[in-house]
Design a protein around this motif. Structure first.
Motif, PDB file in Angstrom:
ATOM      1  N   GLY A 295       0.814  -1.214   0.000  1.00 35.27           N
ATOM      2  CA  GLY A 295       0.000   0.000   0.000  1.00 35.27           C
ATOM      3  C   GLY A 295       0.845   1.261   0.000  1.00 35.27           C
ATOM      4  O   GLY A 295       2.021   1.259  -0.368  1.00 35.27           O
ATOM      5  N   ASN A 296       0.249   2.348   0.448  1.00 37.69           N
ATOM      6  CA  ASN A 296       0.901   3.653   0.511  1.00 37.69           C
ATOM      7  C   ASN A 296       1.607   3.828   1.854  1.00 37.69           C
ATOM      8  O   ASN A 296       1.205   3.259   2.862  1.00 37.69           O
ATOM      9  N   ASN A 297       2.651   4.663   1.842  1.00 40.42           N
ATOM     10  CA  ASN A 297       3.349   5.049   3.073  1.00 40.42           C
ATOM     11  C   ASN A 297       3.882   3.846   3.855  1.00 40.42           C
ATOM     12  O   ASN A 297       3.720   3.754   5.069  1.00 40.42           O
ATOM     13  N   VAL A 298       4.504   2.940   3.135  1.00 38.89           N
ATOM     14  CA  VAL A 298       5.065   1.728   3.750  1.00 38.89           C
ATOM     15  C   VAL A 298       6.583   1.839   3.738  1.00 38.89           C
ATOM     16  O   VAL A 298       7.181   2.277   2.752  1.00 38.89           O
TER      17      VAL A 298
ATOM     18  N   THR B 121       0.865  -9.363   1.121  1.00 39.51           N
ATOM     19  CA  THR B 121       0.197  -8.067   1.058  1.00 39.51           C
ATOM     20  C   THR B 121       0.593  -7.261   2.282  1.00 39.51           C
ATOM     21  O   THR B 121       0.464  -7.731   3.412  1.00 39.51           O
ATOM     22  N   ILE B 122       1.048  -6.035   2.031  1.00 36.88           N
ATOM     23  CA  ILE B 122       1.430  -5.110   3.099  1.00 36.88           C
ATOM     24  C   ILE B 122       0.519  -3.894   2.945  1.00 36.88           C
ATOM     25  O   ILE B 122       0.577  -3.195   1.934  1.00 36.88           O
ATOM     26  N   LYS B 123      -0.312  -3.631   3.933  1.00 38.98           N
ATOM     27  CA  LYS B 123      -1.303  -2.548   3.852  1.00 38.98           C
ATOM     28  C   LYS B 123      -0.673  -1.186   4.188  1.00 38.98           C
ATOM     29  O   LYS B 123       0.437  -1.110   4.705  1.00 38.98           O
TER      30      LYS B 123
ATOM     31  N   LEU C 170       5.047  -1.047   8.666  1.00 34.95           N
ATOM     32  CA  LEU C 170       6.498  -1.002   8.743  1.00 34.95           C
ATOM     33  C   LEU C 170       7.009  -2.436   8.857  1.00 34.95           C
ATOM     34  O   LEU C 170       6.580  -3.179   9.741  1.00 34.95           O
ATOM     35  N   ILE C 171       7.918  -2.798   7.957  1.00 39.56           N
ATOM     36  CA  ILE C 171       8.537  -4.126   7.999  1.00 39.56           C
ATOM     37  C   ILE C 171       9.986  -3.916   8.412  1.00 39.56           C
ATOM     38  O   ILE C 171      10.768  -3.289   7.700  1.00 39.56           O
TER      39      ILE C 171
END
Length: 179
Positions: free
Chosen positions: A77-80, A92-94, A98-99
């Protein structure tokens, strides 16, 4: 200059105002939004399936994004922020997640909005991480809920930092061109 390579009829699509490090590799079915940064030795390998990245995403040094042929895709997604040496494989990262450095997120896992995956964590296939939660460990497990404002503040600080860092490199490229 970053290696941008077409494969199987797919050519990466890069949004406006993105920074791609000299040795970043972006291959195939990759669609990237605006204001993203892909750092040194990062590999986005959309050769076997799609990788879609939103706006204001930073993929830090040494990270690898890949998928399973005809079985999984990467959606960010946005701002990740994706820390150094992260592997995201078909997950999938929404928005606003933060990863952490050295984490691995496997196929069909979903990292919810504003969630944090701690450095070194292993998120197994099909894991669903609730929005606004912190997960850590090998395998990753729920640690605690994070107040939305704390998660947002942390990730905005990192994202804004990476926009600033990218500007340094873009400015140097402009200076080199004008010599």
């Amino acid at each position: 200059m970053a290696l941008i390579k077409s494969v199987r009829g797919f050519t990466p699509q890069i949004g406006e105002n993105c920074y791609l490090a000299d040795n970043a590799t972006i291959i195939g079915d990759v669609i990237m939004g605006h204001d993203c940064s892909i750092w040194f030795n990062a590999v986005l390998r959309g050769d076997v399936n799609a990788i879609h990245i939103g706006n204001r995403v930073n993929i830090q040094d040494g990270s690898v994004l890949h998928t399973l042929y005809q079985k999984s895709v990467v959606e960010i997604g946005n701002n990740v922020s994706v820390g150094h040496n992260v592997t995201i494989h078909g997950a999938t990262i929404k928005d606003g997640a933060l990863i952490g450095m050295g984490a691995t997120v496997l196929d069909h896992a979903i990292v919810g909005e504003g969630a944090i995956v701690a450095a070194g964590a292993l998120v197994l296939s099909n894991t669903i991480i609730e929005p606004g939660s912190l997960w850590a460990g090998v395998p990753a497990k729920f640690i605690k809920k994070i107040p939305p404002e704390q998660s947002r503040e942390l990730n905005e600080k990192i994202a804004n930092g990476y926009l600033m860092y990218a500007s340094w490199f873009k400015d140097e490229e402009i200076n080199e061109t004008n010599k």
